[in-house]
Design an enzyme around this catalytic site. Sequence first.
Site, PDB file in Angstrom:
ATOM      1  N   CYS C 119    -124.300 -46.214  45.121  1.00 43.75           N
ATOM      2  CA  CYS C 119    -124.730 -47.568  45.483  1.00 43.75           C
ATOM      3  C   CYS C 119    -124.479 -47.696  46.973  1.00 43.75           C
ATOM      4  O   CYS C 119    -123.334 -47.798  47.397  1.00 43.75           O
ATOM      5  CB  CYS C 119    -123.953 -48.624  44.706  1.00 43.75           C
ATOM      6  SG  CYS C 119    -124.309 -50.311  45.262  1.00 43.75           S
ATOM      7  N   CYS C 124    -121.987 -50.707  43.004  1.00 47.88           N
ATOM      8  CA  CYS C 124    -122.451 -50.912  41.627  1.00 47.88           C
ATOM      9  C   CYS C 124    -122.179 -49.658  40.797  1.00 47.88           C
ATOM     10  O   CYS C 124    -122.436 -48.546  41.248  1.00 47.88           O
ATOM     11  CB  CYS C 124    -123.946 -51.204  41.618  1.00 47.88           C
ATOM     12  SG  CYS C 124    -124.376 -52.713  42.490  1.00 47.88           S
TER      13      CYS C 124
END
Lengths: 131, 90, 214
Positions: C119, C124
Amino acid sequence: MADPHDGTEQGSARPFAPASSDPSRRWHDMGGTLAGPVPGDEHDFALWEKRVDALVILSGLKGVFTVDGLRRVLEDMGEEAFETMTYYERWVAALNQNHLEQGTYTVAELGAKMEEVRARGETYADAADAS
Amino acid sequence: MPLEPGTRVRVKTMTPPGHIRTPFYLRGKTGAVERVLGPFANPEELAYGQDGRALPLYRVRFRMADVWADATTPTDTIDAEIYAHWLEPA
Amino acid sequence: MPHDHPDHDDHLSPSGHPYRPDQDTGLSYWQVMEIATRELMIEKGVVTAGEVAAQVEAMDARSPAQGAAVVARAWTDPDFRERLLADGSAACAEMGFDVGPMRLIAVENDAATHNVVVCTLCSCYPRNLLGLPPDWYKSRAYRSRTVREPRKVLAEFGLDLPEDVTVRVHDSTADMRYLVVPARPAGTEGMDEVALADLVTRDSMIGVGIAKTP
């Protein structure tokens, strides 16, 4: 230049540069920028950090703010915060900021509560268990 | 109408400030729709306490050579999720 | 070098990381803010203390073992594998794993393809399936370099891929979360699902490693 990063991006006349030197690129948007080896250290999280995580998730589930609100504040805190604060220090600051913005409590209420907490003791256990 | 998988798209080169989920390194780059995911609420609105209009979200696949001029393995790929308002026909 | 840790070291937590001090060191400004924010949220009726405790407990219960069970099922049950690749969230729910509001996409490694997840915008991670991400996943180095020179990053994890294997990098920019289904190692033909799950490391499900050989 021997550095393989020091090329020119396709479709752009600008030489490749770290995120922070270009005002049109925000610091957190770091895909493709220069960096050293991936660090190998790992650690488990402290109770207060797990609680911060839980409060962020619950704030979303309760409809107070979304993860996007959290990220907005984390991004607006800037690169220096990313370099100098720990992950959950930044998260608790962003959690609190969103609650202030959404009117969950006021700055005055927060100030009074933080003083009350601090007066409970010298350690996290003392201050957290007195409630 | 959402775009079909395989459609060639270019990521817009806009650079507004604010909370954006379109990575800088992909702006202006061309790829192909890998799959259609939408609709999802626009995070650029959710971030500021608005409801967030639902938009088609696409997984777009880019060849390394189309992202980095100095790519040493040009046929390796990067897939990223891009909201519809950041894409234009390529 | 970042690696999955063995889980039998006395100084490591069940998730394989050293414990962090928190209860007996000086109270920090940010710890005060956590306590204050939590108590105000409770006083204002946003959450209850029980909900906070339950949320902490739920996160503690999540670990890469959940993902490993999913991968092992995909290795042994072709129909499940198809459902997993078609809809990762639904397939995990079948096994009792709620992956939360984000949708899970499973991507499969084979002889021609190696998938790796990053990410670049934040960090994430499929936390509802695998637990919280390792520190290196959140580092500037991993986030910035994986989309630019994935093979060099993988080499730092001890993974040298031949040139004829295509590397597919997945940048988790929005509402999807990614699970890499590593290739099933050779020599595991007779093994059952439980034994196979032991071969599936966290790193292999992020794509910076491969499954262990028995």
